[in-house]
Scaffold this motif. Structure first.
Motif, PDB file in Angstrom:
ATOM      1  N   UNK A  39       0.831  -1.215   0.000  1.00 14.29           N
ATOM      2  CA  UNK A  39       0.000   0.000   0.000  1.00 14.29           C
ATOM      3  C   UNK A  39       0.863   1.261   0.000  1.00 14.29           C
ATOM      4  N   UNK A  40       1.957   1.210   0.755  1.00 18.65           N
ATOM      5  CA  UNK A  40       2.875   2.348   0.798  1.00 18.65           C
ATOM      6  C   UNK A  40       3.545   2.562  -0.567  1.00 18.65           C
ATOM      7  N   UNK A  41       3.768   1.491  -1.285  1.00 15.86           N
ATOM      8  CA  UNK A  41       4.423   1.562  -2.596  1.00 15.86           C
ATOM      9  C   UNK A  41       3.499   2.113  -3.679  1.00 15.86           C
ATOM     10  N   UNK A  42       2.199   2.064  -3.480  1.00 14.49           N
ATOM     11  CA  UNK A  42       1.225   2.450  -4.502  1.00 14.49           C
ATOM     12  C   UNK A  42       1.485   3.845  -5.082  1.00 14.49           C
ATOM     13  N   UNK A  43       1.926   4.786  -4.284  1.00 11.33           N
ATOM     14  CA  UNK A  43       2.153   6.144  -4.786  1.00 11.33           C
ATOM     15  C   UNK A  43       3.347   6.212  -5.744  1.00 11.33           C
ATOM     16  N   UNK A  44       4.183   5.178  -5.767  1.00  9.73           N
ATOM     17  CA  UNK A  44       5.348   5.128  -6.663  1.00  9.73           C
ATOM     18  C   UNK A  44       5.063   4.330  -7.930  1.00  9.73           C
ATOM     19  N   UNK A  45       3.902   3.765  -7.997  1.00  7.58           N
ATOM     20  CA  UNK A  45       3.555   2.846  -9.091  1.00  7.58           C
ATOM     21  C   UNK A  45       3.727   3.473 -10.476  1.00  7.58           C
ATOM     22  N   UNK A  80       7.563   3.554 -11.741  1.00  3.87           N
ATOM     23  CA  UNK A  80       8.362   2.338 -11.540  1.00  3.87           C
ATOM     24  C   UNK A  80       9.447   2.211 -12.601  1.00  3.87           C
ATOM     25  N   UNK A  81      10.596   1.781 -12.157  1.00  2.00           N
ATOM     26  CA  UNK A  81      11.707   1.527 -13.075  1.00  2.00           C
ATOM     27  C   UNK A  81      11.737   0.038 -13.416  1.00  2.00           C
ATOM     28  N   UNK A  82      12.556  -0.299 -14.383  1.00  2.00           N
ATOM     29  CA  UNK A  82      12.726  -1.708 -14.740  1.00  2.00           C
ATOM     30  C   UNK A  82      13.312  -2.474 -13.557  1.00  2.00           C
ATOM     31  N   UNK A  83      14.203  -1.857 -12.829  1.00  2.00           N
ATOM     32  CA  UNK A  83      14.795  -2.498 -11.649  1.00  2.00           C
ATOM     33  C   UNK A  83      13.711  -2.772 -10.596  1.00  2.00           C
ATOM     34  N   UNK A  84      12.784  -1.841 -10.396  1.00  2.00           N
ATOM     35  CA  UNK A  84      11.671  -2.055  -9.469  1.00  2.00           C
ATOM     36  C   UNK A  84      10.834  -3.249  -9.903  1.00  2.00           C
ATOM     37  N   UNK A  85      10.540  -3.327 -11.206  1.00  2.00           N
ATOM     38  CA  UNK A  85       9.740  -4.433 -11.739  1.00  2.00           C
ATOM     39  C   UNK A  85      10.431  -5.785 -11.502  1.00  2.00           C
ATOM     40  N   UNK A  86      11.733  -5.811 -11.717  1.00  2.00           N
ATOM     41  CA  UNK A  86      12.493  -7.050 -11.511  1.00  2.00           C
ATOM     42  C   UNK A  86      12.515  -7.442 -10.040  1.00  2.00           C
ATOM     43  N   UNK A  87      12.643  -6.464  -9.167  1.00  2.00           N
ATOM     44  CA  UNK A  87      12.638  -6.744  -7.727  1.00  2.00           C
ATOM     45  C   UNK A  87      11.271  -7.256  -7.293  1.00  2.00           C
ATOM     46  N   UNK A  88      10.208  -6.679  -7.811  1.00  2.00           N
ATOM     47  CA  UNK A  88       8.856  -7.142  -7.490  1.00  2.00           C
ATOM     48  C   UNK A  88       8.661  -8.571  -7.978  1.00  2.00           C
TER      49      UNK A  88
END
Length: 114
Positions: A44-50, A53-61
């Motif tokens: 929920x805290x991450x939602x404001x960054x959605x 998102x970077x490619x690195x964020x997507x890979x980490x998720x």
């Protein structure tokens, strides 16, 4: 309170998830419930960054999501174990109740054994 970065949130999410998976066979219902609550709060805290998102964020998720199947399997195991215990308890209670019925003093109780 300052807003945390997407990287900070995802790092914490990855850390709590990996810690839980490392001791997954030891976790009980309460710990799994707390894990689910913590992960939900972080998502929920991450939602404001959605939107940013970077490619690195997507890979980490994606890496974090790879652990979900193991966590869900542990939850299913505990659910089935609790269900089996309740079923055994109910059966034992039913058998016990048959012998604890209140009967009139002049009545007969006949136990039919197979």
């Amino acid at each position: 309170m300052s807003q945390r970065s997407a990287e900070e949130i995802l790092s914490e999410l990855q850390r709590v998830t990996e810690e839980a998976v490392n001791q997954l066979n030891l976790l009980q219902e309460e710990e799994l419930f707390r894990l689910a609550e913590t992960r939900e709060r972080l998502v929920n805290e991450f939602q404001c960054h959605k939107a940013r998102m970077t490619q690195q964020n997507r890979e980490q998720i994606e890496h974090i999501l790879n652990f979900d199947k193991m966590i869900v399997e542990r939850m299913e195991f505990l659910k089935n174990e609790a269900g089996a215990w309740l079923q055994r308890r109910g059966s034992a209670k039913q058998q016990l109740n048959a012998y604890q019925q209140q009967y009139a003093a002049d009545s007969w109780f006949i136990d039919h054994r197979n």
